[in-house]
Enzyme design. Structure first.
Site, PDB file in Angstrom:
ATOM      1  N   ASN A  54       0.825  -1.202   0.000  1.00  0.00           N
ATOM      2  CA  ASN A  54       0.000   0.000   0.000  1.00  0.00           C
ATOM      3  C   ASN A  54       0.863   1.257   0.000  1.00  0.00           C
ATOM      4  OD1 ASN A  54      -2.321  -1.524   0.114  1.00  0.00           O
ATOM      5  ND2 ASN A  54      -2.713  -1.178   2.285  1.00  0.00           N
ATOM      6  N   ARG A 387     -10.358  -4.782 -14.030  1.00  0.00           N
ATOM      7  CA  ARG A 387      -9.212  -5.611 -13.649  1.00  0.00           C
ATOM      8  C   ARG A 387      -9.605  -7.078 -13.791  1.00  0.00           C
ATOM      9  NH1 ARG A 387      -5.899  -1.857 -10.989  1.00  0.00           N
ATOM     10  NH2 ARG A 387      -7.008  -0.361  -9.669  1.00  0.00           N
ATOM     11  N   ARG A 417      -5.273   1.605 -12.858  1.00  0.00           N
ATOM     12  CA  ARG A 417      -3.980   1.850 -12.213  1.00  0.00           C
ATOM     13  C   ARG A 417      -3.228   0.569 -11.870  1.00  0.00           C
ATOM     14  NH1 ARG A 417      -2.366   7.011 -11.325  1.00  0.00           N
ATOM     15  NH2 ARG A 417      -4.175   7.524 -10.051  1.00  0.00           N
ATOM     16  N   HIS A 447     -15.264   2.756 -14.890  1.00  0.00           N
ATOM     17  CA  HIS A 447     -15.024   2.029 -13.639  1.00  0.00           C
ATOM     18  C   HIS A 447     -16.218   1.162 -13.241  1.00  0.00           C
ATOM     19  CE1 HIS A 447     -14.303   1.867  -9.124  1.00  0.00           C
ATOM     20  NE2 HIS A 447     -13.163   1.428  -9.617  1.00  0.00           N
ATOM     21  N   TYR A 480     -11.829  -9.932  -1.540  1.00  0.00           N
ATOM     22  CA  TYR A 480     -12.624  -8.709  -1.439  1.00  0.00           C
ATOM     23  C   TYR A 480     -14.091  -9.060  -1.182  1.00  0.00           C
ATOM     24  CZ  TYR A 480      -8.827  -6.052  -3.741  1.00  0.00           C
ATOM     25  OH  TYR A 480      -7.636  -5.459  -4.057  1.00  0.00           O
ATOM     26  N   ARG A 576     -14.092   2.121   4.756  1.00  0.00           N
ATOM     27  CA  ARG A 576     -12.865   1.337   4.967  1.00  0.00           C
ATOM     28  C   ARG A 576     -11.613   2.193   4.945  1.00  0.00           C
ATOM     29  NH1 ARG A 576      -9.399  -0.555   1.167  1.00  0.00           N
ATOM     30  NH2 ARG A 576     -10.954  -0.384  -0.487  1.00  0.00           N
ATOM     31  N   HIS A 604     -15.113  -3.958   0.329  1.00  0.00           N
ATOM     32  CA  HIS A 604     -15.088  -3.272  -0.962  1.00  0.00           C
ATOM     33  C   HIS A 604     -16.440  -2.804  -1.497  1.00  0.00           C
ATOM     34  CE1 HIS A 604     -13.951  -2.948  -5.361  1.00  0.00           C
ATOM     35  NE2 HIS A 604     -12.965  -2.308  -4.781  1.00  0.00           N
TER      36      HIS A 604
END
Length: 699
Positions: A54, A387, A417, A447, A480, A576, A604
């Site tokens: 992270n 993703r 990203r 997204h 997730y 979160r 998530h």
């Protein structure tokens, strides 16, 4: 014990917490998990790796962005929540140094506990004669062919160090008899190979298990590497550089979008340094030599660290056949009433179904696509991809569908990203199969997560939709938590089709009555829903707002929630990560309570619940309340119309809200204090699994 992790409380001078400092507080919560002695040992190591990973990404993106603001001569105070860019860079560096030091102490504590379990992480000075032969053979067979060694004292131009690669900086003090070099001190760099596991498991000795880190294995073989030189002493210390990872996309109209993104990703390797981490025990001469050669000065983030960098690799620490030192594995459950054996389309046509991963199996999404690929009645499949898993059953299902004559359209986001390269490879693969690709909307990332299938039934085209809060990625679906809705509701599916139409004809802004779509409608729609709760509160009707999301940083949206709080609307937030809103401040936010849950799974889902005078309006969404999600991305929030699913989501929220084991209170203190009360302990992620297990037993 976990409370003792230094979280560096933030001084709040206005009504917002700075976004970057709030993110660092979130990462401190991850570090708390590594510190928590109630968590299995190998899982604590994994959290240490997540913390490190992270932080790497934070410096590559957020720190780099602030540095650009500072270099442009701007203060950025309004954008940065009251801080100037220069002040914020200094504050971030100080926090990173403190957290780095703390993570080293935690690692030392975990290693001490591992030794009690007969697991020994040894260094090059602790190798036995028996282990020596194994290590020498392993080095010759696996490490040496993959290793890059550069004599930096002898090159005219300093090599371009790879972003976030770990290097051993070698210093040799040459003997008088050696005439290879003109100088007494000579330097080299060894890049730690990324193609080899960082942790090498050595042969077991009785009940004792031994692991050596690749860095130390290389240190052990140093005399072999530099055997051609005559030196008096040799030393090796770890260094790592982090580079600006923002994409600068060229405007060459002759290049395809794939080429532009690919070229921009490659430029990351020569991006400006934004962080330099070094072993704090390195000698001053070597450190100074490196800083001068690399052009790093005091304005950069220079962080003294430990003997090892890239601790993100601890996410993949070998499991060593010790399930007792890991979380008890839980088998993902089926959705009640939705069999994996029958035809999903028949069931979905009758009613909506909700999938909640990882408590329930992601295989329903794979099954949905595989069924669509084979079904002769299916005419077309449309999907958005952000993703994908490294080995993706989603991609193979789409290729299968195309081979079976289906019309397949894939909107793939090439600017996801750190997944750009993977998505480029998938785009090229899908393109090679003649699958129709759309590369989004200029200036906007796509997204949202949607699948739309069109099926010809009795000469009528019926649409089936899948809308998710998370990626269509079978790997992350095991970790997730996310919601995925399966529906044949024409109100929703018709508007999903409008979103896909918008991808192709961007200049036409569609109108929606059911879906809430960014960038054109989300901000106004959410504002209207909040206004409705304020109106109901003033009218004496039931009111209230419950929001669950990853990040809340948009100041205008925060102001709207403050307005609702001042009107007396009760607001519950489960956030979160980043939370720039400050709850519990009299006259501003006294009716807002907020918690953050960090635990076994990564929370998530985005869920918006509005009381609506006793008739709750509930949405699942791909959007957080961040400026980029509201104004600069294509996002979709989907209403929940099925009453059973509404009830399920409300009950899920209350399970999360009742957590008094892994929930931290978000407050003006900004200290990551655990939520404590006199109620029996509730760990929401464990209770959630039991909730779905009970639903199966009842059905």
């Amino acid at each position: 014990m976990a409370d003792k992790v230094v979280t560096h409380p933030t001084k709040v001078e206005n009504q917002y917490v700075n976004r970057e400092l709030s993110w660092l507080q979130f990462n401190a919560r991850v570090l708390q998990e590594a510190y928590d002695k109630k968590i299995p040992l190998l899982e604590r190591l994994r959290f240490l790796g997540i913390f490190s990973n992270n932080l790497d990404e934070f410096f590559k993106v957020r720190y780099a962005t602030i540095r650009r603001i500072e270099e442009a001569g701007k203060t950025g105070r309004s954008f940065l929540g009251g801080f100037s860019a220069k002040e914020l860079l200094a504050e971030i560096t100080q926090i990173a140094i403190e957290q780095q030091a703390q993570s080293l102490k935690i690692l030392s504590d975990i290693q001490r506990e591992l030794r009690k379990e007969n697991i020994f992480i040894i260094n090059e000075t602790q190798v036995t004669r028996k282990q020596s032969k194994f290590i020498s053979d392993y080095f010759v067979r696996h490490v040496s062919p993959a290793m890059m060694t550069i004599m930096i004292g002898e090159v005219d131009e300093f090599p371009n160090l790879r972003d976030n690669a770990a290097y051993l900086a070698i210093r040799m003090v040459m003997s008088k008899e050696d005439d290879t070099f003109e100088t007494k001190y000579n330097y080299a760099l060894i890049e730690i190979p990324r193609t080899i596991d960082r942790f090498v498991v050595l042969p077991k000795e009785g009940e004792k298990q031994y692991v050596i880190i690749l860095d130390d294995l290389i240190r052990y073989c140093m005399s072999s590497i530099f055997s051609i030189f005559n030196y008096e002493t040799i030393s090796a210390h770890m260094i790592k550089i982090t580079r600006d990872a923002e994409l600068d996309i060229d405007s060459d109209l002759s290049r395809s979008f794939i080429e532009k993104i690919s070229k921009s990703v490659k430029k990351r390797s020569i991006g400006d340094p934004v962080r330099f981490v070094y072993d704090k025990n390195i000698d001053t001469e070597t450190l100074q030599f490196l800083l001068e050669k690399m052009g790093i000065d005091k304005t950069d983030s220079i962080i003294p660290g430990g003997r090892y960098h890239n601790r993100r690799d601890y996410m993949n620490f070998p499991r060593l056949g010790r399930p007792d030192l890991q979380y008890e594995p839980k088998e993902p459950l089926p959705i009640p009433g939705l069999s994996m054996d029958g035809r999903l389309f028949d069931k979905i046509l009758e009613k909506d179904y909700l999938l909640h991963t990882p408590y329930q199996t992601f295989m329903y999404v794979i099954k949905f696509l595989r069924e669509a690929a084979l079904d002769p009645k299916v005419k077309s499949i449309k999907i958005t991809i952000y993703r994908l898993a490294e080995v993706s059953h989603i991609a193979s299902s789409l290729i299968n569908a195309k081979k079976n004559g289906k019309d397949v359209t894939v909107q793939i986001e090439l600017q996801a990203r750190f997944d750009e390269e993977a998505n480029i490879k998938y785009a090229e693969l899908l393109q090679s199969e003649d699958i129709r690709l759309i590369f989004g909307v200029k200036g906007l990332k796509v997204h949202c997560k949607m699948i739309l299938v069109e099926r010809l039934e009795n000469k009528k085209l019926i649409r089936y939709g899948v809308i998710s809060t998370g990626n269509f990625n079978e790997s992350t679906a095991r970790v997730y938590t996310d919601y995925t809705l399966f529906t044949a509701d024409e109100r929703i599916c018709k508007e999903m089709n409008k979103v896909f139409d918008f991808f192709e004809v961007n200049y036409q802004v569609k109108k929606y009555r059911h879906l809430i779509v960014s960038p054109h409608y989300t901000r106004n729609a959410i504002t209207h829903l909040i206004d409705n709760e304020i109106k109901n509160k003033k009218a004496g009707l039931p009111s209230g707002i419950k929001l669950k999301m990853n990040s809340l940083s948009d100041y205008r949206m925060i102001d709207k929630l403050y307005e609702a709080s001042r009107a007396g609307v009760q607001i519950k937030l489960i956030i979160r990560g980043i939370c720039c809103l400050i709850p519990g401040v009299k006259g501003m936010s006294e009716n807002i309570k907020a918690i953050s849950i960090v635990g076994k799974h990564l929370e998530h889902p985005r869920v918006f619940i509005f009381e609506n005078a006793g008739r709750p309006k509930i949405y699942i969404s791909s959007a957080d309340f961040m400026g980029r999600n509201l104004d600069n991305r294509v996002e979709v929030s989907c209403p929940i119309y099925d009453e059973d699913i509404k009830k399920e989501i409300l009950e899920n929220f209350e399970i999360g809200w009742s957590d008094n084991v892994k929930a931290r209170v978000i407050s003006i203190k900004n200290d990551n204090a655990y939520l404590k009360n006199n109620k029996p302990p509730i760990r929401s992620q464990f209770k959630m699994y039991d909730y779905y297990l009970n639903k199966l037993e009842v059905n």
